[in-house]
Design a protein around this motif. Structure first.
Motif, short mmCIF file in Angstrom:
data_model
loop_
_atom_site.label_atom_id
_atom_site.label_comp_id
_atom_site.label_asym_id
_atom_site.label_seq_id
_atom_site.Cartn_x
_atom_site.Cartn_y
_atom_site.Cartn_z
N VAL A 39 18.23 11.74 27.62
CA VAL A 39 17.62 12.09 26.34
C VAL A 39 16.62 13.24 26.49
CG1 VAL A 39 16.18 11.24 24.43
CG2 VAL A 39 17.96 9.77 25.42
N TYR A 40 15.82 13.20 27.55
CA TYR A 40 14.71 14.15 27.65
C TYR A 40 14.95 15.31 28.61
CZ TYR A 40 12.27 10.93 24.77
OH TYR A 40 11.93 10.15 23.71
N SER A 80 17.87 17.08 29.14
CA SER A 80 19.27 17.17 28.77
C SER A 80 20.04 18.24 29.52
CB SER A 80 19.39 17.36 27.27
OG SER A 80 18.34 18.16 26.81
N GLU A 93 20.97 21.35 24.89
CA GLU A 93 20.01 20.50 24.19
C GLU A 93 18.59 21.03 24.35
OE1 GLU A 93 22.72 17.00 23.27
OE2 GLU A 93 20.79 17.59 22.50
N TYR A 94 17.65 20.31 23.74
CA TYR A 94 16.25 20.71 23.84
C TYR A 94 15.59 19.94 24.97
CZ TYR A 94 17.38 22.01 19.05
OH TYR A 94 17.97 22.51 17.93
N ASP A 95 15.17 20.62 25.99
CA ASP A 95 14.51 19.95 27.10
C ASP A 95 13.07 19.60 26.75
OD1 ASP A 95 16.47 19.60 28.89
OD2 ASP A 95 16.10 21.46 30.00
N ASP A 96 12.64 18.45 27.21
CA ASP A 96 11.29 18.00 26.91
C ASP A 96 10.37 18.25 28.10
OD1 ASP A 96 9.82 15.63 24.99
OD2 ASP A 96 9.03 16.05 26.98
N PRO A 97 9.45 19.21 27.98
CA PRO A 97 8.62 19.57 29.13
C PRO A 97 7.71 18.43 29.58
CG PRO A 97 7.86 20.70 27.13
CD PRO A 97 9.15 20.02 26.79
N PHE A 98 7.30 17.58 28.63
CA PHE A 98 6.34 16.53 28.97
C PHE A 98 6.98 15.48 29.88
CE2 PHE A 98 5.20 18.63 25.11
CZ PHE A 98 3.89 18.96 25.35
N ILE A 112 9.96 16.09 31.70
CA ILE A 112 10.55 16.72 32.88
C ILE A 112 9.51 17.02 33.95
CG2 ILE A 112 11.76 18.77 33.72
CD1 ILE A 112 13.19 18.83 30.97
N GLU A 113 8.36 17.57 33.52
CA GLU A 113 7.36 17.92 34.55
C GLU A 113 6.82 16.68 35.25
OE1 GLU A 113 4.61 21.06 33.62
OE2 GLU A 113 6.16 22.17 32.51
N MET A 136 7.33 25.75 30.58
CA MET A 136 8.46 25.40 29.72
C MET A 136 8.08 25.49 28.26
SD MET A 136 10.20 22.10 31.47
CE MET A 136 11.57 22.01 30.36
N LYS A 137 9.06 25.78 27.46
CA LYS A 137 8.83 25.92 26.01
C LYS A 137 8.44 24.58 25.39
CE LYS A 137 11.51 26.87 22.08
NZ LYS A 137 12.75 26.30 21.72
N ASN A 138 7.45 24.64 24.49
CA ASN A 138 7.04 23.40 23.81
C ASN A 138 7.85 23.18 22.54
OD1 ASN A 138 5.88 21.18 22.76
ND2 ASN A 138 3.78 21.95 22.80
N ILE A 139 8.73 22.20 22.60
CA ILE A 139 9.64 21.94 21.48
C ILE A 139 8.95 21.26 20.30
CG2 ILE A 139 11.75 21.88 22.85
CD1 ILE A 139 11.45 18.88 23.10
N TYR A 140 7.69 20.87 20.48
CA TYR A 140 6.99 20.15 19.40
C TYR A 140 6.01 21.04 18.63
CZ TYR A 140 8.84 16.17 21.98
OH TYR A 140 9.68 15.29 22.61
N LEU A 158 15.08 16.63 16.99
CA LEU A 158 15.60 17.18 18.24
C LEU A 158 16.60 16.28 18.94
CD1 LEU A 158 12.03 17.99 19.50
CD2 LEU A 158 13.71 19.77 19.03
N GLY A 159 16.94 15.16 18.32
CA GLY A 159 17.86 14.23 18.99
C GLY A 159 17.18 13.40 20.05
N LYS A 160 15.90 13.10 19.88
CA LYS A 160 15.19 12.34 20.90
C LYS A 160 14.48 11.09 20.37
CE LYS A 160 14.42 16.43 23.68
NZ LYS A 160 15.76 16.28 24.26
N LYS A 211 21.14 15.85 14.73
CA LYS A 211 21.95 16.74 15.57
C LYS A 211 23.40 16.82 15.12
CE LYS A 211 21.56 17.62 19.75
NZ LYS A 211 21.00 18.94 19.53
#
Ligand SMILES: Cc1cc2nc3c(=O)[nH]c(=O)nc-3n(C[C@H](O)[C@H](O)[C@H](O)COP(=O)(O)OP(=O)(O)OC[C@H]3O[C@@H](n4cnc5c(N)ncnc54)[C@H](O)[C@@H]3O)c2cc1C
Ligand code: SF4
Ligand code: SF4
Ligand code: SF4
Ligand code: FES
Lengths: 355, 281
Positions: A110-111, A113, A120-125, A127-128, B1-5, B249-251, B264
């Motif tokens: 999910v996070y 991806s 998909e949209y990767d979640d930096p929070f 992943i890091e 990394m890009k902040n998707i929020y 975002l599908g999360k 999505k």
């Protein structure tokens, strides 16, 4: 792969060495009103707690707690900075079981991806933190009565995909490295290790086999092979209403679950503007599916409990290619209505067969 | 990394009252933000929260974005308190949008109910930019009362477009109302189909015609039944699905419908895609 034997005193020393350079969490037994509770994680400070407990089954919480915080600031605004500012200190978590690592698979999908999917949209929070965290897995040496990993296609020990694994024995522990990250944790500490001999290995094999057999035995009565049979639980209203009888909709089952990934974004005023927090959320709450103006696709509690159980068994399988219940039993442990995932599945499957 | 929020700061440039509880806002995002017809964005009322909306402006206009919003709750109400010059946040675009390449050479039926015509407006304006590619655009719209009709000044303009017709209905009779009366499905009663004898106007070939539907769940349900009865193909009926959404975002899980994530896999979904659900709307 490196495999060594270590006694308890030396293991405490080894963990102490790790704690000099990074945050280390270990499972510790707390006595609450003279009642020894399931071990839960504690941050190692000056000394490694001597109540460190690696025997038994999974700790109270899963590693999700360390990789996906219950509440976390994910944006401050107004801001023109496209980059995320993530706090992800180097961390070692000692204690996750095989089922816990399985639970993280759903999180990775999910996070994180791009690792598993496309575009998909990767979640930096997530992943890091995931990248900066080493998980030191532990074999289960006993099962709780609520464990059912074998029913979900799992095992009470890990045999691949770990950084470092601990197999607790009567006289000490076998440490097995499974990655470069794990091997690093053993570097420079040869003074603490002795070689693993065949008695150690035999003891480990026997222990693994006996725990596996115990989990299988205690779940024989449920006799539905959910992971392998392609069960469609279906929307049998009466069956779900029966299962939900004692549910109060508290959502504890979702929050404790190692593979519940859901959240809610909440905005509020903060210094210099506003902040957005990401909070664990639960599909058992009535507001979860409420839409503007009062619509709701799951207004009734049985529909919501149905959603939780089918999310684990069907929806995750159909979307992400794997059932996401790992059989850790935590949702049963925390439920004040004592709702048992296994009984629920069995009831619904049996009723389905009748219909 | 890009902040998707992170929301992109966007300034309110214009506010237009459409009906007693519906308002169109024009925003100028401070960073590039484009979308395709049918996609949606998450709009932030600062300090209050976010809500999902499909822009109502032409997707080919990229400097500004309009969103037409009905005041129904926390976020939408906070927006009514804002003024020209104030700043909101927008992130997106999210979701799939309409597969417009599939519309070439076909009759297109647009069915809107209430504020549901707003998301459809971006599709309508995109179709108008290329009107010669389509056989016919039939816009059929239902509102509760004449007062509740949105885009009142635009509807007569749309009617003048080539190959385009506009039909309206209101729920209850009202003085000075020349359109139809009855819930929105009455606009389908005399839909000119190729198979009908004595057709008035350009007929629809139910085999190939496309329908784009947006409105309250109950409307989607009944329009879906009516269109299938008329012989529209399930894969040609596009519904704008509404679900609670937090991330887009599908999360976050909020928009889940079985294994589908409406943010999505949708928000535009065909009747064929939702056919296996007992009550998808
Ligand atoms: C794809 C899509 C496109 C849409 N397009 C449009 C459009 O073009 N125009 C339009 O008018 N509408 C549109 N909608 C509907 C619109 O999103 C809703 O009307 C809007 O979300 C209502 O938000 P609200 O906060 O005002 O309403 P509320 O009813 O207050 O809240 C809606 C949801 O937010 C939650 N919520 C509210 N307050 C809080 C809080 N303090 N903390 C946590 N949760 C809270 C509620 O639980 C509820 O689930 C669209 C919806 C979708 C899914
Ligand atoms: S923990 Fe038990 S009572 Fe609470 S929501 Fe889950 S099933 Fe219901
Ligand atoms: S069970 Fe519910 S809370 Fe858990 S991941 Fe599925 S939808 Fe989310
Ligand atoms: S649903 Fe229950 S048993 Fe399954 S993984 Fe979640 S907490 Fe564990
Ligand atoms: S809105 Fe969050 S998953 Fe769809």
């Amino acid at each position: 792969m490196k495999e060594v034997f270590i006694g308890r005193e030396n293991l405490l020393k080894l963990i102490g060495r790790w704690a000099k350079n990074q945050r280390v969490y270990v499972p510790v037994t707390f006595d609450i009103m003279n009642n020894p509770e399931t071990p839960d994680y504690e941050l190692v400070k000056e000394e490694v707690p001597d109540k460190l407990e690696l025997h038994g089954a999974c700790p109270a919480q899963s590693p999700k707690t360390f990789l996906f915080y219950a509440r976390e600031v994910v944006a401050k605004y107004p801001s023109s900075d496209p980059e995320a500012s993530v706090e992800a200190p180097a961390t070692i978590v000692v204690g996750p079981r095989a089922c816990d690592l399985d639970g993280l698979e759903k999180f990775d999908k999910v996070y994180w991806s791009t690792k598993h999917f496309t575009e998909e949209y990767d979640d930096p929070f997530y992943i890091e933190k995931r990248q900066n965290t080493v998980l030191v897995s532990v074999d289960c040496t006993a099962s709780k009565e609520t464990c059912f990993c074998t029913m979900m296609g799992g095992k009470p020990y890990v045999d691949d995909g770990f950084d470092l694994n601990i197999s607790p024995l009567k006289s000490g522990y076998i440490l097995t490295s499974g990655s470069d990250k794990g091997e690093k944790l053993l570097e420079g500490s040869d003074d603490l290790f002795t070689p693993v001999d065949s008695n150690h290995k035999d003891e480990r094999s026997r222990s693994r086999a006996s725990v596996t057999a115990a989990v299988e035995r205690q779940n024989a009565q449920y006799a539905v092979d959910v992971a392998h049979d392609k069960h469609e639980l279906g929307s049998n209203e009466a069956a779900w209403a029966h299962v939900t009888q004692n549910c109060v909709g508290c959502g504890a089952c979702n929050r404790i679950c190692p593979s519940c990934t859901c959240f809610l974004l909440v905005d509020q005023r903060a210094e210099g503007g506003y902040e957005r927090t990401r909070n664990w959320d639960t599909c058992l709450s009535i507001g979860y599916a409420r839409t503007g103006g009062g619509g709701n696709s799951r207004p009734n509690l049985p529909q919501r409990l149905e959603n939780r159980i089918r999310c684990k068994l069907e929806y995750s399988r159909d979307r992400y290619g794997a059932v996401s219940c790992t059989g850790c039993g935590r949702c049963i442990d925390v439920c004040m209505g004592r709702i048992d995932m296994r009984e629920a599945i069995k009831h619904v499957v049996t009723e389905m067969a009748k219909a | 990394m890009k902040n998707i929020y992170r929301p992109i700061e966007s300034v309110i440039e214009d506010i237009k009252q459409e009906s007693p509880n519906i308002t169109t806002y024009r925003f100028r995002p401070k960073e590039p933000l484009t979308f395709a017809a049918g996609q949606f964005v998450e709009l932030t009322a600062p300090g209050v929260g976010e809500a999902p909306f499909t822009p109502s402006s032409n997707p080919n206009v990229t400097e500004t974005m309009e969103i037409t919003i009905m005041d129904v709750g926390t976020v939408t109400h906070a927006l009514t308190k804002m003024k020209v010059g104030d700043t909101v946040g927008i992130r997106g675009p999210y979701g799939n949008g309409y597969n417009m390449a599939d519309f070439d050479g076909k009759e297109i039926l647009i069915m809107g109910g209430g504020v549901g015509l707003a998301p459809l407006r971006s599709l309508i304006l995109a179709l108008f930019d290329d009107i010669d590619r389509y056989k016919k655009v039939s816009i059929r719209y239902g509102a509760r009362t004449p007062e509740d009709v949105i885009f009142k000044d635009l509807l007569p303009e749309w009617e003048k477009m080539k190959n385009t017709e506009v039909l309206l209905t209101i729920d209850e009779p009202a003085p000075n109302w020349s359109g139809k009366v009855g819930v929105v499905t009455v606009l389908l009663d005399d839909l000119p189909l190729l198979t009908t004898v004595d057709v008035e106007g350009l007929p629809f070939s139910a085999e190939t015609a496309v329908a784009c539907v947006c409105g309250p769940p109950i409307m989607l349900k009944f329009v879906n039944i009516a269109l299938l009865e008329k012989g529209f193909k399930p894969e040609n009926i596009y519904h704008s699905m509404e679900r609670n959404m937090s991330c887009g975002l599908g999360k976050c899980g909020h928009c889940m419908m079985g294994e589908l994530y409406i943010c999505k896999d949708g928000p535009v979904m065909t009747a064929a895609q939702v056919a296996s659900f007992e009550d998808p709307f």
